[in-house]
Write a protein that holds these residues in place. Structure first.
Motif: not given
Length: 309
Positions: A112-120
């Motif tokens: 979840a953290l990784q998805a958030h960090l590599f979001s727009e």
């Protein structure tokens, strides 16, 4: 490259309409350049402008953007420019803060953290990606300036990106534009740009203007200059371009010189004034040395003799 019908919503009906719009932005445009610019806008084809530095290639992109009320997005090319620098990068500092904040709070799940960090939220858009985003005012003008300063791998990437007007960001997927930007590429011809890129554009060589058109440019850009001084400045620069110089002065240098002379309250040219202000029109010491002393006086005397003839 893509050829959207209607040329990205551009509404110039004739070449004369475009010339008039550019005149309104103080850009004095010859018929040949106006024609190729009109066709580029009408057909939605990128416009490739090549020529010596200071001949107005960059300025026409600014004038077109202003005339259309569109945003100008400029990609300044340089040696070593790569795809990621032209398209996007991640906000590393903000990502580190988010990681430390998550750790201090007990941490979210790794995925979840990784998805958030590599979001727009953490994406920094560079010119190519910016130009592909929808804009309420209409597609922006994308100026890819001095493309000859880049290398062949970047040219190949640019060719692919502009063919479909889409880019791929591994973490986010493919981003495509709903309506392609107006693309203008410039080159000072420090090296040859690959034919594959040129073939997909409408091409025009932007030459130095003749005396009448350069005088019109000076009147438009420096209207406070007296007519006599303007004529002398343009005639002198025109004659300089026939000399054996390392770098001939462009229109930009003509305008700079006129502004310098106005700042010094100069009414007419003299050998002394020319010697004192050569740095405004010549940018190499060898060229300046050639014009020092009697050479500048000779050119000035020749011009005045021609004017009296």
């Amino acid at each position: 490259m893509a050829e959207p019908e209607g040329g990205a919503g551009v509404s110039f009906d004739t070449i004369e309409d475009l010339q008039s719009a550019l005149d309104g932005q103080d850009y004095v445009c010859g018929r040949a350049l106006a024609t190729v610019a009109f066709l580029s806008l009408r057909l939605g084809r990128p416009l490739f402008l090549e020529g010596e530095a200071g001949t107005g290639k960059t300025e026409i992109a600014k004038a077109i953007a202003a005339a259309l009320g569109r945003r100008l997005i400029r990609l300044q090319c340089y040696e070593g420019l790569d795809a990621s620098s032209a398209v996007y990068e991640w906000n590393f500092a903000a990502q580190m803060v988010a990681i430390r904040t998550a750790e201090a709070a007990g941490g979210a799940g790794r995925q979840a953290l990784q998805a958030h960090l590599f979001s727009e939220d953490y994406l920094i858009e560079r010119p190519l990606l910016e130009a592909m985003r929808p804009d309420p005012a209409g597609p922006p003008v994308l100026l890819i300036d001095e493309v000859d300063r880049t290398d062949e791998p970047f040219e190949a990437f640019l060719l692919e990106a502009l063919s479909d007007f889409q880019v791929t960001i591994p973490e986010l997927g493919t981003i495509a534009t709903p309506e392609p930007p107006i693309v203008i590429l410039t080159s000072n011809r420090t090296r040859e740009v690959h034919d594959a890129l040129k073939r997909r554009c409408l091409y025009h060589w932007v030459d130095y203007p003749d005396l009448d058109r350069e005088l019109a440019i000076l009147r438009a850009r420096v209207p406070e200059a007296a007519e006599t001084l303007s004529r002398e400045v343009v005639a002198f620069v025109q004659r300089l371009r026939t000399e054996d110089l390392f770098k001939r002065p462009g229109v930009a240098e003509t305008l700079d010189w006129a502004k310098c002379l106005l700042a010094l309250d100069v009414i007419e040219l003299s050998p002394e004034v020319i010697a004192d202000t050569l740095g405004a029109i010549l940018k190499y010491q060898d060229d300046i040395q050639k014009l020092q002393g009697s050479e500048a006086k000779r050119i000035l005397d020749d011009l005045r003799s021609d004017a009296l003839a």
